[in-house]
Design an enzyme around this catalytic site. Structure first.
Site: not given
Length: 301
Positions: A37-38, A239-243
């Protein structure tokens, strides 16, 4: 202090050589169930990077809710503001190919119950230096949180994903917006990056656009733009690199690191994350980020 208001979910991730086209069936080689989840991702990333972090959100009373809560707590996140509600926990259904690219379907479930701030939330936000927002929970929650933050001098950092129209009631209270290049262009409706930056700065004081292998771009009203290159790594799962980037960036800014140093720190965290499978399971500890940054600086000498 960093407060994250947003989604907490379970990621159901399948790894394949090539993602299936519409109507196509392919064989997968591995399946993983990892909390994500972001919102939770950003909270975990910030906590592992050394920040003091609290989470506001909701999980269900199903079998996924407790492991999501436990993962947050074990990562050092204060989960007093993470409610348990009747019904299922949110899920993200993810396909990752051999190039590390992904496609994701998000089912909000418990996250859809976050429609505003509840008892104790305003106090948490008011006491924070930064409030991190994303858009996997209802827009009403993001607006409510941003309004509390603005009234109390807490800086608001918005990740505009999944991409959707952003009302003035939200943007007027945002201090920093952090889209990736595709999200930024979708928001502005133009392909030219310079014009996209202009569009963003007409609405918020600071924009940080992540550009994947091309690094990231920092733009602020009345200042020179700053571009920081990405670390050269081989991606296993983006996945989730930006987060991870956003969580680490909030920690760096909270420690008053200069802009270039803060962006480099956040880029290092993201570079470490993409070399590992999963979302929350891929996020680095502070010592790892520091080691990568130090190694990069040594290599440039």
């Amino acid at each position: 202090m960093i407060v994250v208001l947003g989604s907490a979910s379970m990621d159901l991730t399948t790894y394949v050589a090539v993602a299936p086209a519409l109507g196509e069936t392919v064989m997968g080689r591995e399946f993983r169930t990892v909390p994500g989840g972001k919102g939770a991702n950003q909270a975990i990333a910030a906590a592992r990077a050394g920040g003091s972090v609290a989470m506001i959100g909701a999980v269900g009373d199903d079998s996924f809710g407790e492991p999501v809560r436990r993962t947050l707590a074990e990562s050092g996140v204060d989960v007093a503001g993470l409610r348990t509600v009747p019904g299922p926990t949110g899920t993200a259904h993810i396909v990752v190919d051999d190039d590390g690219g992904n496609s994701i379907v998000v089912v909000p479930s418990a996250n859809a119950t976050i429609t505003g701030t509840e008892e104790g939330d305003a106090e948490r936000i008011a006491a924070a230096d930064f409030l991190l927002l994303q858009l996997e929970a209802p827009m009403a929650a993001a607006i409510a949180g941003a309004e509390v933050a603005r009234a109390n001098g807490t800086k608001v950092v918005l990740t505009p994903a999944p991409t959707q129209d952003l009302p003035d009631a939200l943007l007027s209270n945002v201090d920093i917006i952090v889209p990736n290049e595709h999200e930024a262009r979708a928001l502005s409706g133009v392909d030219d990056l310079d014009k996209t930056i202009e569009w963003l700065l007409d609405r918020v004081p600071v924009a940080v656009v992540t550009l994947g292998e091309q690094g990231c771009l920092y733009a602020a009203r009345g200042e020179e733009q700053v571009r920081v290159p990405a670390f050269a790594v081989t991606a296993v799962d983006t996945t989730a690199a930006g987060d991870t980037f956003v969580g680490a960036l909030a920690v760096a800014l909270g420690e008053a690191k200069p802009v270039v140093e803060a962006l480099t720190w956040a880029s290092a965290a993201a570079a470490l994350a993409v070399q590992r499978p999963g979302a929350s399971s891929s996020m680095p500890e502070r010592a790892e980020i520091e080691a990568l940054v130090a190694g990069e600086e040594e290599g440039r000498r």
